[in-house]
Design a protein around this motif. Structure first.
Motif, PDB file in Angstrom:
ATOM      1  N   GLY A   1       0.813  -1.221   0.000  1.00 51.45           N
ATOM      2  CA  GLY A   1       0.000   0.000   0.000  1.00 51.45           C
ATOM      3  C   GLY A   1       0.841   1.263   0.000  1.00 51.45           C
ATOM      4  O   GLY A   1       0.565   2.202  -0.753  1.00 51.45           O
ATOM      5  N   SER A   2       1.871   1.299   0.823  1.00 53.44           N
ATOM      6  CA  SER A   2       2.711   2.495   0.866  1.00 53.44           C
ATOM      7  C   SER A   2       3.493   2.660  -0.431  1.00 53.44           C
ATOM      8  O   SER A   2       3.741   3.780  -0.879  1.00 53.44           O
ATOM      9  N   VAL A   3       3.873   1.559  -1.057  1.00 53.24           N
ATOM     10  CA  VAL A   3       4.587   1.630  -2.331  1.00 53.24           C
ATOM     11  C   VAL A   3       3.649   2.186  -3.404  1.00 53.24           C
ATOM     12  O   VAL A   3       4.052   3.022  -4.218  1.00 53.24           O
ATOM     13  N   ALA A   4       2.392   1.767  -3.401  1.00 52.57           N
ATOM     14  CA  ALA A   4       1.423   2.277  -4.376  1.00 52.57           C
ATOM     15  C   ALA A   4       1.230   3.783  -4.210  1.00 52.57           C
ATOM     16  O   ALA A   4       1.170   4.519  -5.205  1.00 52.57           O
ATOM     17  N   GLN A   5       1.149   4.255  -2.984  1.00 57.70           N
ATOM     18  CA  GLN A   5       0.999   5.681  -2.728  1.00 57.70           C
ATOM     19  C   GLN A   5       2.223   6.452  -3.227  1.00 57.70           C
ATOM     20  O   GLN A   5       2.098   7.482  -3.870  1.00 57.70           O
ATOM     21  N   GLN A   6       3.417   5.923  -2.970  1.00 60.82           N
ATOM     22  CA  GLN A   6       4.638   6.579  -3.430  1.00 60.82           C
ATOM     23  C   GLN A   6       4.725   6.558  -4.956  1.00 60.82           C
ATOM     24  O   GLN A   6       5.162   7.530  -5.570  1.00 60.82           O
ATOM     25  N   LEU A   7       4.292   5.461  -5.562  1.00 57.41           N
ATOM     26  CA  LEU A   7       4.281   5.372  -7.022  1.00 57.41           C
ATOM     27  C   LEU A   7       3.327   6.405  -7.611  1.00 57.41           C
ATOM     28  O   LEU A   7       3.614   7.013  -8.643  1.00 57.41           O
ATOM     29  N   TYR A   8       2.214   6.637  -6.944  1.00 60.11           N
ATOM     30  CA  TYR A   8       1.270   7.678  -7.376  1.00 60.11           C
ATOM     31  C   TYR A   8       1.954   9.045  -7.368  1.00 60.11           C
ATOM     32  O   TYR A   8       1.790   9.836  -8.289  1.00 60.11           O
ATOM     33  N   GLU A   9       2.738   9.308  -6.328  1.00 54.53           N
ATOM     34  CA  GLU A   9       3.448  10.582  -6.228  1.00 54.53           C
ATOM     35  C   GLU A   9       4.550  10.710  -7.282  1.00 54.53           C
ATOM     36  O   GLU A   9       4.869  11.806  -7.715  1.00 54.53           O
TER      37      GLU A   9
END
Length: 185
Positions: A110-118
């Motif tokens: 989940g945190s990787v997906a959020q960072q990828l979004y950024e």
């Protein structure tokens, strides 16, 4: 005057390391097209044991392809497709970037997906761009899905190997079906 030999040595070393880094760098994973819109991602030899796989479409849709109950990275074996499966990318999304994130430990997805979004607008992303524990590497691949051709089913194969839909009458010179040998009983 004694500075010049040192400066020349540093310059030669820097150029040599730069060339070696570019020539020696190899892909961490391979993308194999299974069909027009289906693909497999195969890790190469020597990669870290865990991975996550995401796609980012031109329209901005981010998909996590390696989902687990714990929502953490999965074990990835070299030479075998990630998750032992193939993934279908909708053709209407257009070209996508695939991000394979290899790590030395299981990381939360989940945190990787959020960072990828950024980071989605960056042309290149590396393991250093993510806030992860341990060691991590990112392989970025590109895939353009195509419309899949629908399989033909329900056809009748004739004696010459031709396929018909079964509604056509047999040709006039076709032999009639032979009666059963046991007399029909």
């Amino acid at each position: 005057m004694t500075r010049w030999p040192w400066a020349a040595a540093v310059l030669v070393l820097a150029v040599g390391c730069n060339r070696e880094g570019k020539e020696g760098s190899t892909a961490r994973a391979e993308l194999r097209r299974v069909s027009g819109s289906t693909l497999e991602v195969i890790p190469h030899e020597g990669q870290l044991p865990y991975c996550l796989l995401y796609t980012v479409s031109q329209k901005g849709v981010i998909r996590q392809l390696t989902m687990t109950r714990e929502n953490r990275s999965i074990k990835c074996e070299t030479g075998r497709p990630i998750a032992n499966t193939s993934f279908r990318i909708p053709a209407q999304e257009g070209p996508v970037k695939l991000y394979v994130i290899f790590s030395d430990q299981r990381i939360p997805a989940g945190s990787v997906a959020q960072q990828l979004y950024e980071l989605r607008d960056r042309p290149n992303v590396s393991g250093m761009d993510f806030r992860l524990h341990g060691q991590a590497f990112v392989e970025q691949l590109e895939f353009t899905p195509e419309d899949d051709v629908a399989p033909v089913t329900g056809g009748v194969v004739g004696q010459q190997g031709e396929v018909t839909d079964g509604t056509e009458a047999p040709p006039p010179d076709a032999p009639e079906a032979a009666p059963p040998e046991d007399g029909g009983t």
